[in-house]
Design an enzyme around this catalytic site. Structure first.
Site, PDB file in Angstrom:
ATOM      1  N   ASP A   1     -18.225   6.632  12.593  1.00  0.00           N
ATOM      2  CA  ASP A   1     -18.913   6.552  11.306  1.00  0.00           C
ATOM      3  C   ASP A   1     -19.532   7.910  10.965  1.00  0.00           C
ATOM      4  O   ASP A   1     -20.349   8.435  11.734  1.00  0.00           O
ATOM      5  CB  ASP A   1     -19.994   5.479  11.369  1.00  0.00           C
TER       6      ASP A   1
ATOM      7  N   HIS B   1      -8.632  10.337  -0.535  1.00  0.00           N
ATOM      8  CA  HIS B   1      -9.217   9.064  -0.115  1.00  0.00           C
ATOM      9  C   HIS B   1      -9.808   9.309   1.262  1.00  0.00           C
ATOM     10  O   HIS B   1      -9.079   9.352   2.259  1.00  0.00           O
ATOM     11  CB  HIS B   1      -8.152   7.962  -0.071  1.00  0.00           C
TER      12      HIS B   1
ATOM     13  N   GLY C   1     -15.815  10.013   0.739  1.00  0.00           N
ATOM     14  CA  GLY C   1     -15.638  10.855  -0.441  1.00  0.00           C
ATOM     15  C   GLY C   1     -16.554  10.498  -1.587  1.00  0.00           C
ATOM     16  O   GLY C   1     -16.992  11.362  -2.345  1.00  0.00           O
TER      17      GLY C   1
ATOM     18  N   ASP D   1       0.813  -1.209   0.000  1.00  0.00           N
ATOM     19  CA  ASP D   1       0.000   0.000   0.000  1.00  0.00           C
ATOM     20  C   ASP D   1       0.853   1.268   0.000  1.00  0.00           C
ATOM     21  O   ASP D   1       0.377   2.340  -0.326  1.00  0.00           O
ATOM     22  CB  ASP D   1      -0.916  -0.002   1.237  1.00  0.00           C
TER      23      ASP D   1
END
Length: 265
Positions: free
Chosen positions: A153, A78, A203, A18
């Site tokens: 969240d 991101h 996003g 990553d």
């Protein structure tokens, strides 16, 4: 890896890291202002994360625009439970918000993002914690969760704001503020901007958040068309005459990994 080798010993394995996307960032952006000998000895640098996602969304955005990625000054966002910003120049990573670990940068679901490292010894003393426990606090109990006291969240944060929760409102404001700070900083580093891309769970799906971020960045020529922002799940969401082209691009890290592997097979 060892388990797969034992079960399928003749099957080749490929690892896609990553952080690979950020390995050739210029030193001016990739290393810290520490004694250079320590940087060399211990590999102290920005490794960044979400590189697979930033790779995919940057290439996909260029494809959607019918342009060569190397010709675009681009910032990719991101935004999700983990969030990061990347700046691209000449088709390569130029800077990123995450650092030696994924803790730094933007405010995230449970990660604090940027903070003063002197908070580590302070909280160790005040809360009688060791360094590992303080890092656990920064990584797992901070961010949107710590600020709101409710949830990591963003959907829960939005519901709480609608119900009048001020701490949830503050959490959202800080999240937006940190995104705006990084985009503004990278805009200056790049010497202008051609393309801004939204991706990640937040996003891609939180249209109101995209609009709020764009409003804060209007001074840089970043504008979102309200109708396009509501209608599109992928594509350009800025007006045709906007100084900066803004897109939403659903990330596809699985496909990006397959593409990376195909290139070396």
């Amino acid at each position: 890896i060892e388990l797969m080798q034992a079960v399928m010993p003749k099957t080749p394995q490929y690892a896609v890291f990553d952080s690979r996307f950020f390995t050739d960032m210029p030193e001016v952006n990739s290393i810290y202002s520490l004694p250079y000998e320590l940087t060399e000895k211990y590999g102290l640098r920005k490794y960044g994360e979400h590189g697979i996602s930033h790779t995919y969304i940057s290439k996909r955005a260029a494809t959607l625009l019918g342009k060569d990625l190397a010709d675009l000054k681009m910032i990719t966002l991101h935004l999700g439970s983990g969030s990061s910003v990347a700046a691209l120049k000449d088709g390569k990573a130029y800077d990123t918000s995450m650092g030696f670990t994924p803790l730094t940068g933007l405010t995230m679901g449970t990660r604090a993002g940027d903070l003063d490292p002197a908070l580590v010894p302070f909280l160790m003393a005040e809360l009688n914690l060791d360094a590992k426990q303080v890092l656990e606090l920064f990584n797992s109990k901070s961010g949107l969760l710590g600020l709101s006291g409710l949830s990591a969240d963003m959907r829960d944060i939005d519901k709480a704001i609608a119900a009048g929760n001020k701490r949830a409102e503050l959490a959202l404001e800080i999240f937006i503020n940190r995104v705006v700070k990084y985009v503004g900083s990278f805009y200056a580093e790049l010497g202008g901007l051609d393309v801004l891309v939204f991706a990640g769970g937040i996003g891609e799906n939180n249209r109101a958040l995209r609009q709020k971020i764009a409003q804060k960045l209007a001074c840089l020529g970043i504008v979102i068309d309200a109708n396009l922002n509501q209608e599109l799940t992928e594509g350009v969401i800025s007006p045709a005459d906007a100084k900066v082209t803004t897109l939403v691009v659903p990330t596809n890290e699985e496909l990006a990994m397959v593409q990376e592997i195909k290139a070396v097979m």
